[in-house]
Design a protein around this motif. Sequence first.
Motif, mmCIF file in Angstrom:
data_model
loop_
_atom_site.group_PDB
_atom_site.id
_atom_site.type_symbol
_atom_site.label_atom_id
_atom_site.label_comp_id
_atom_site.label_asym_id
_atom_site.label_seq_id
_atom_site.Cartn_x
_atom_site.Cartn_y
_atom_site.Cartn_z
ATOM 1 N N LYS A 1 10.170 0.701 -3.535
ATOM 2 C CA LYS A 1 9.302 -0.435 -3.860
ATOM 3 C C LYS A 1 9.756 -1.133 -5.137
ATOM 4 N N SER B 1 10.825 -4.924 -5.459
ATOM 5 C CA SER B 1 9.759 -5.631 -6.182
ATOM 6 C C SER B 1 10.052 -7.121 -6.410
ATOM 7 N N ALA C 1 8.775 -8.770 -3.401
ATOM 8 C CA ALA C 1 7.311 -8.741 -3.373
ATOM 9 C C ALA C 1 6.729 -9.770 -4.338
ATOM 10 N N TYR D 1 -5.366 -3.547 1.837
ATOM 11 C CA TYR D 1 -4.346 -4.476 1.331
ATOM 12 C C TYR D 1 -4.407 -5.808 2.077
ATOM 13 N N SER E 1 -5.114 -9.311 0.179
ATOM 14 C CA SER E 1 -4.113 -10.384 0.211
ATOM 15 C C SER E 1 -4.609 -11.613 0.945
ATOM 16 N N SER F 1 3.243 3.492 0.187
ATOM 17 C CA SER F 1 3.734 2.120 0.062
ATOM 18 C C SER F 1 2.583 1.124 -0.048
ATOM 19 N N ASN F 2 1.532 1.319 0.733
ATOM 20 C CA ASN F 2 0.402 0.391 0.690
ATOM 21 C C ASN F 2 -0.447 0.580 -0.561
ATOM 22 N N ASN G 1 1.458 -1.340 -2.935
ATOM 23 C CA ASN G 1 1.234 -2.768 -2.670
ATOM 24 C C ASN G 1 -0.074 -3.246 -3.294
#
Length: 598
Positions: free
Chosen positions: A368, A372, A375, A493, A497, A545-546, A549
């Motif tokens: 990640k 980044s 992201a 998430y 978002s 990962s989430n 996030n």
Amino acid sequence: MKDKNLDYSSIIGLILILFVLIIFTYINNNNDNNFSTKLDFNHKKLFEKEKIFFTDKRKKNDFFLLENNVLKIKISSIGGVIHDVFLKKYKAYDPLSFFHTNNLHLIKNSNFLYKLSFLNQKKLKFDTNTLYFNLFSLEKNKISGITTLIIRAKNPYGNGKGYLDYIYTIGEKNQYDIGFSIKSRNFYSKFNKGFYLNLDHKLFPLEKDRDWENSYTQVYYSYKNNLNNDIKYLSEKKTEDKNIYRVNWIAHKQQFFSFILIPEKILKNVFVKSENFSSGDILKRIQFKTFINTENNEGFYLSFRFYFGPLDLNLLKQYQNGFENIIPFGWGFLKWINKYFFLIIFEFLEKTNLNYGIIIILMTVVVKLILSPIAYKQYKLSATMKLIRPEIEKLNEKYKENILKKQRAIMELYHNVGINPMSGCISTLFQIPIFYSLFKFFPTIINLRGKSFLWVEDLTSYDSILKLPFFIPFYGNHVSLLTLLYSFALLIYTKLSNNGKQDFYKKENDYSIPDMNFLLYLMPIIMLFFINSYASALSLYYFTSNIINIGFFFFIKEFMLDEKKIFMKIQEKRIIKHNYWKNIIKKIENKKYKNPTE
């Protein structure tokens, strides 16, 4: 016509991911092997019942042992074949203890048989599996450390003359391969020149999930194609047979272990058959037959190597025969992502000697961090798009009767604020290969096999907190807690978002375009069903990962992106553009004033 509350980049990304999942499911449920299955009739016929006209009446079966640091091999005196192969450093799954605690035998109880078959002029056949082999010699070379076992069978038709030797060799250290040679002297003078080498191998399950292991069990082979050595395979799902020419080696591969037959000389013509079993104690039955032509009736000599060992990438590379290609890291560039990105990160973190669940979490953090910048750009794009939505709404209202002008005006707005709306799709496309690669990565890493983490028994198999008394299509008959946690984190998430976008739209009764916002919230449900039976390491990775996030979302929003500054920049660019055109118009008017005749 007014746009609805919809993040088009997210929807396009979702559709792409769904497309990948459909393709992935199709590949795993269909035979993607396009090889010809034209058979040689004589070879195929030899798999049927054969007439044997000699049978050794001895009943006693003695065993000869060969052993090193990693292997313990038991060889039978009847037929001279390998009766048992025990791997010392690995364990098989025990359904009673729910852990890998059983001794791991790749070969056991005659599930691995091989023999030489000779035919005479009357087509009567004699097989070496009826012979009784006596110990001829057992020696260890003090310099090389290689132990050599020679067992000998007398020619049953030679009146005391002639013999057949099976010669086995094993190294003293961590070698998973052994030598196997066949030597004869005046053994088959009454038979036609040449003989058949037959092999029959029944593969037993060694892992927790039999169906999952079966999908990774198949035949791989290498053959010489002009000047190159190509590697192909038979179907992992269906029963298949094939004639193969100029064979370098053949592998009977399971999920984490394999038997590989490596002849000293290329085998000119081989018939191989792989039979799949959907239930019972056998995963697959693999049969192998090749004809060895001999010119001298007085004797012959053949040499092979047998590999009984793990599918460890670094170990297989040492043989320099392309064995590492039987590890199913994926196809095309996905294999490169796994071998040269994920595997490197995993092996680096593995040196910390931490629990493998922690290593997967750290691996997720590293990946990640590397991604980044993507992201950040994606979130920045989303924030900018959110700020200009009122302007887009005005353009929609202004040019609602002229779609072409509306599109031009919107594209001009994008250009003025310095964004490319397609960059969000590009970012999603960039991450899809990584998303898919992990589906192939975690179920094939033998270092994760049998490793536990919290309530997880084996990171290469699913975790189960509840066994269901029924089977749910696509979901299974168990409940995976890690999959539930991942789906819940993905839902949070998605909500974060997508939150706040409706503030910029008027709630009017316009049913000309369906509200597709629900697709974004459908993804967690799809993933809940799709990966419930996958490796728990995959669910752990995606759950972590989430969570990252969600953390990124708040960190970028609070510390890295100032939406007021972005809005001010948008206004500044609009003012600059307005002043630019104002100056152009002023110059044109001044020019006309100076040259009134023009």
